[in-house]
Design a protein around this motif. Structure first.
Motif, PDB file in Angstrom:
ATOM      1  N   ALA A  77     -10.249 -16.869 -18.148  1.00 21.96           N
ATOM      2  CA  ALA A  77     -10.779 -18.315 -17.347  1.00 21.96           C
ATOM      3  C   ALA A  77     -12.565 -17.898 -17.248  1.00 21.96           C
ATOM      4  O   ALA A  77     -12.705 -18.707 -17.111  1.00 21.96           O
ATOM      5  CB  ALA A  77     -10.198 -17.667 -15.688  1.00 21.96           C
ATOM      6  N   LEU A  78     -12.540 -16.577 -17.633  1.00 18.29           N
ATOM      7  CA  LEU A  78     -14.553 -16.523 -17.301  1.00 18.29           C
ATOM      8  C   LEU A  78     -14.887 -16.831 -18.349  1.00 18.29           C
ATOM      9  O   LEU A  78     -16.255 -17.398 -18.104  1.00 18.29           O
ATOM     10  CB  LEU A  78     -14.369 -14.523 -16.789  1.00 18.29           C
ATOM     11  CG  LEU A  78     -13.562 -14.222 -15.967  1.00 18.29           C
ATOM     12  CD1 LEU A  78     -13.984 -12.581 -15.177  1.00 18.29           C
ATOM     13  CD2 LEU A  78     -14.599 -14.953 -14.463  1.00 18.29           C
ATOM     14  N   SER A  79     -14.900 -16.485 -19.651  1.00 18.56           N
ATOM     15  CA  SER A  79     -15.221 -17.195 -20.213  1.00 18.56           C
ATOM     16  C   SER A  79     -15.455 -18.333 -21.015  1.00 18.56           C
ATOM     17  O   SER A  79     -16.575 -19.192 -20.975  1.00 18.56           O
ATOM     18  CB  SER A  79     -14.779 -16.619 -22.040  1.00 18.56           C
ATOM     19  OG  SER A  79     -13.939 -17.076 -22.008  1.00 18.56           O
ATOM     20  N   THR A  80     -14.043 -19.499 -20.453  1.00 22.29           N
ATOM     21  CA  THR A  80     -14.690 -20.651 -20.186  1.00 22.29           C
ATOM     22  C   THR A  80     -14.683 -21.029 -19.254  1.00 22.29           C
ATOM     23  O   THR A  80     -16.076 -22.684 -19.598  1.00 22.29           O
ATOM     24  CB  THR A  80     -12.711 -21.590 -20.060  1.00 22.29           C
ATOM     25  OG1 THR A  80     -12.041 -20.638 -20.957  1.00 22.29           O
ATOM     26  CG2 THR A  80     -12.555 -22.488 -20.094  1.00 22.29           C
ATOM     27  N   THR A  81     -15.596 -20.433 -17.909  1.00 20.90           N
ATOM     28  CA  THR A  81     -15.928 -21.466 -16.802  1.00 20.90           C
ATOM     29  C   THR A  81     -17.799 -20.468 -17.120  1.00 20.90           C
ATOM     30  O   THR A  81     -18.420 -21.754 -17.053  1.00 20.90           O
ATOM     31  CB  THR A  81     -15.777 -20.019 -15.819  1.00 20.90           C
ATOM     32  OG1 THR A  81     -14.656 -19.974 -15.369  1.00 20.90           O
ATOM     33  CG2 THR A  81     -16.963 -20.814 -14.795  1.00 20.90           C
ATOM     34  N   ALA A  82     -17.569 -19.461 -18.029  1.00 24.07           N
ATOM     35  CA  ALA A  82     -19.149 -19.407 -18.495  1.00 24.07           C
ATOM     36  C   ALA A  82     -19.506 -20.715 -19.675  1.00 24.07           C
ATOM     37  O   ALA A  82     -20.879 -21.156 -19.667  1.00 24.07           O
ATOM     38  CB  ALA A  82     -19.056 -17.809 -18.702  1.00 24.07           C
ATOM     39  N   ILE A  83     -19.242 -20.912 -20.731  1.00 28.59           N
ATOM     40  CA  ILE A  83     -19.443 -21.621 -21.562  1.00 28.59           C
ATOM     41  C   ILE A  83     -19.440 -23.107 -20.885  1.00 28.59           C
ATOM     42  O   ILE A  83     -20.679 -23.632 -21.250  1.00 28.59           O
ATOM     43  CB  ILE A  83     -18.036 -21.931 -22.598  1.00 28.59           C
ATOM     44  CG1 ILE A  83     -17.878 -21.114 -23.548  1.00 28.59           C
ATOM     45  CG2 ILE A  83     -18.305 -22.612 -23.615  1.00 28.59           C
ATOM     46  CD1 ILE A  83     -16.718 -20.788 -24.444  1.00 28.59           C
ATOM     47  N   ILE A  84     -18.570 -23.311 -20.025  1.00 26.68           N
ATOM     48  CA  ILE A  84     -19.028 -24.212 -19.047  1.00 26.68           C
ATOM     49  C   ILE A  84     -19.923 -24.657 -18.312  1.00 26.68           C
ATOM     50  O   ILE A  84     -20.545 -26.020 -18.610  1.00 26.68           O
ATOM     51  CB  ILE A  84     -17.261 -24.966 -18.297  1.00 26.68           C
ATOM     52  CG1 ILE A  84     -16.586 -25.296 -19.232  1.00 26.68           C
ATOM     53  CG2 ILE A  84     -17.774 -26.494 -17.131  1.00 26.68           C
ATOM     54  CD1 ILE A  84     -15.037 -25.856 -18.304  1.00 26.68           C
ATOM     55  N   ALA A  85     -20.410 -23.914 -17.475  1.00 24.91           N
ATOM     56  CA  ALA A  85     -21.503 -23.694 -16.757  1.00 24.91           C
ATOM     57  C   ALA A  85     -22.903 -23.849 -17.806  1.00 24.91           C
ATOM     58  O   ALA A  85     -23.799 -23.945 -17.717  1.00 24.91           O
ATOM     59  CB  ALA A  85     -21.057 -22.206 -15.709  1.00 24.91           C
ATOM     60  N   TYR A  86     -23.132 -23.546 -18.853  1.00 23.39           N
ATOM     61  CA  TYR A  86     -23.887 -23.051 -20.043  1.00 23.39           C
ATOM     62  C   TYR A  86     -24.136 -23.602 -20.218  1.00 23.39           C
ATOM     63  O   TYR A  86     -25.136 -24.085 -20.476  1.00 23.39           O
ATOM     64  CB  TYR A  86     -23.333 -21.628 -21.219  1.00 23.39           C
ATOM     65  CG  TYR A  86     -24.582 -22.500 -22.084  1.00 23.39           C
ATOM     66  CD1 TYR A  86     -26.221 -21.047 -21.313  1.00 23.39           C
ATOM     67  CD2 TYR A  86     -24.930 -22.315 -23.633  1.00 23.39           C
ATOM     68  CE1 TYR A  86     -26.386 -20.977 -22.486  1.00 23.39           C
ATOM     69  CE2 TYR A  86     -25.815 -21.866 -24.006  1.00 23.39           C
ATOM     70  CZ  TYR A  86     -27.029 -21.544 -24.087  1.00 23.39           C
ATOM     71  OH  TYR A  86     -28.033 -21.674 -25.131  1.00 23.39           O
ATOM     72  N   GLN A  87     -22.990 -25.418 -20.974  1.00 21.64           N
ATOM     73  CA  GLN A  87     -23.000 -26.795 -20.669  1.00 21.64           C
ATOM     74  C   GLN A  87     -24.230 -27.614 -20.266  1.00 21.64           C
ATOM     75  O   GLN A  87     -24.776 -28.388 -19.907  1.00 21.64           O
ATOM     76  CB  GLN A  87     -22.637 -27.441 -21.508  1.00 21.64           C
ATOM     77  CG  GLN A  87     -21.062 -26.496 -22.841  1.00 21.64           C
ATOM     78  CD  GLN A  87     -22.166 -26.811 -23.777  1.00 21.64           C
ATOM     79  OE1 GLN A  87     -22.892 -27.531 -24.008  1.00 21.64           O
ATOM     80  NE2 GLN A  87     -22.361 -25.135 -25.034  1.00 21.64           N
ATOM     81  N   ILE A  88     -23.466 -27.466 -18.925  1.00 19.42           N
ATOM     82  CA  ILE A  88     -24.358 -27.922 -17.900  1.00 19.42           C
ATOM     83  C   ILE A  88     -25.698 -27.531 -17.647  1.00 19.42           C
ATOM     84  O   ILE A  88     -27.096 -28.044 -17.158  1.00 19.42           O
ATOM     85  CB  ILE A  88     -23.005 -28.078 -16.785  1.00 19.42           C
ATOM     86  CG1 ILE A  88     -21.637 -28.440 -16.228  1.00 19.42           C
ATOM     87  CG2 ILE A  88     -24.070 -28.153 -15.714  1.00 19.42           C
ATOM     88  CD1 ILE A  88     -21.053 -28.159 -15.521  1.00 19.42           C
ATOM     89  N   THR A  89     -25.728 -26.279 -17.447  1.00 16.30           N
ATOM     90  CA  THR A  89     -27.244 -25.598 -16.856  1.00 16.30           C
ATOM     91  C   THR A  89     -27.412 -24.376 -17.315  1.00 16.30           C
ATOM     92  O   THR A  89     -26.739 -23.393 -17.317  1.00 16.30           O
ATOM     93  CB  THR A  89     -27.304 -25.727 -15.657  1.00 16.30           C
ATOM     94  OG1 THR A  89     -26.236 -24.553 -14.640  1.00 16.30           O
ATOM     95  CG2 THR A  89     -27.531 -26.623 -14.318  1.00 16.30           C
ATOM     96  N   PRO A  90     -28.046 -24.470 -18.945  1.00 16.60           N
ATOM     97  CA  PRO A  90     -28.215 -22.887 -19.692  1.00 16.60           C
ATOM     98  C   PRO A  90     -28.833 -22.077 -19.093  1.00 16.60           C
ATOM     99  O   PRO A  90     -29.236 -20.966 -18.981  1.00 16.60           O
ATOM    100  CB  PRO A  90     -28.896 -23.718 -20.608  1.00 16.60           C
ATOM    101  CG  PRO A  90     -28.477 -24.790 -21.021  1.00 16.60           C
ATOM    102  CD  PRO A  90     -28.185 -25.715 -19.991  1.00 16.60           C
ATOM    103  N   GLU A  91     -29.982 -22.546 -17.805  1.00 15.77           N
ATOM    104  CA  GLU A  91     -31.000 -21.796 -17.692  1.00 15.77           C
ATOM    105  C   GLU A  91     -30.256 -20.726 -16.451  1.00 15.77           C
ATOM    106  O   GLU A  91     -31.121 -19.825 -16.126  1.00 15.77           O
ATOM    107  CB  GLU A  91     -32.620 -21.881 -17.069  1.00 15.77           C
ATOM    108  CG  GLU A  91     -32.262 -23.270 -15.638  1.00 15.77           C
ATOM    109  CD  GLU A  91     -31.389 -24.300 -16.505  1.00 15.77           C
ATOM    110  OE1 GLU A  91     -31.550 -25.796 -15.218  1.00 15.77           O
ATOM    111  OE2 GLU A  91     -31.380 -25.079 -17.556  1.00 15.77           O
ATOM    112  N   ASP A  92     -29.506 -20.935 -15.820  1.00 17.22           N
ATOM    113  CA  ASP A  92     -28.750 -20.379 -14.317  1.00 17.22           C
ATOM    114  C   ASP A  92     -27.643 -20.332 -14.692  1.00 17.22           C
ATOM    115  O   ASP A  92     -27.209 -19.297 -14.091  1.00 17.22           O
ATOM    116  CB  ASP A  92     -28.004 -21.240 -13.655  1.00 17.22           C
ATOM    117  CG  ASP A  92     -29.253 -22.688 -13.262  1.00 17.22           C
ATOM    118  OD1 ASP A  92     -30.467 -21.954 -12.341  1.00 17.22           O
ATOM    119  OD2 ASP A  92     -28.615 -23.709 -12.410  1.00 17.22           O
TER     120      ASP A  92
END
Length: 135
Positions: A77-92
Motif C-alpha cells: 500500500a505504501l509503495s503504491t501510494t508513493a508510485i502514484i504520488a511520484y507520477q503526480i508531483t515527483p519533486e514532493d
C-alpha cells in the motif's frame, strides 16, 4: 555403531536474530503508543508474535505468518501510494528524518531485505521444527 536421529530443539540462530529485532520493535511500539496516547495495531501486533515465539506456543508460527502478511500488505500500500504520488508531483516525493533526506531506493531495498529475512525465517524448516510441539 549406529547414530540415532534426534530432534534438535535448540533455538536457531536466525530465529534469535528475528526475536531480537522484534524485541526492539516492541520497545519502539510501546514508546510510540505512549507518545501518541493511542494504540497502533500494526506496530503493537509484534508483541503477541514475540510472546508466541518466546513461549513456543502452538499458534506462534501461524501468528508470525499472519503478521508478515499484514506487513507485506502495508508495504504494498505504501509503495503504491508513493508510485502514484511520484507520477503526480515527483519533486514532493521525498523522505526526511530529523532534517536528513533519505533516498527512496535505500528505503525500498531495506524494506525488501527486512521482509525477505522475516519470510526466510518464518518458512524455514528449522523454525518449523523448533516450534513443533514435542509429542
Amino acid at each position: 555403531m549406529t547414530k540415532f536421529s534426534t530432534v534438535n530443539n535448540s533455538l536457531p540462530r536466525r530465529l534469535i536474530i528475528l526475536m531480537a529485532f522484534y524485541v526492539l520493535l516492541s520497545i519502539l511500539a510501546l514508546l510510540r503508543s505512549y507518545a501518541i496516547q493511542g494504540v497502533d495495531l500494526f506496530t503493537i501486533g509484534v508483541i503477541p508474535v514475540l510472546f508466541g515465539l518466546v513461549k513456543r506456543t502452538h499458534w506462534a508460527s501461524l501468528v508470525l505468518k499472519i503478521y508478515l502478511a499484514i506487513q507485506t500488505l502495508a508495504m504494498l500500500a505504501l509503495s503504491t501510494t508513493a508510485i502514484i504520488a511520484y507520477q503526480i508531483t515527483p519533486e514532493d516525493v521525498k523522505v526526511e528524518f530529523n532534517g536528513v533526506s533519505i533516498p527512496v531506493p535505500a528505503i525500498a531495498l531495506s524494506a525488501v531485505l527486512i521482509l525477505g529475512y522475516q519470510y526466510w525465517v518464518a518458512f524455514s524448516q528449522k523454525t518449523t521444527q523448533y516450534l513443533k510441539p514435542d509429542c
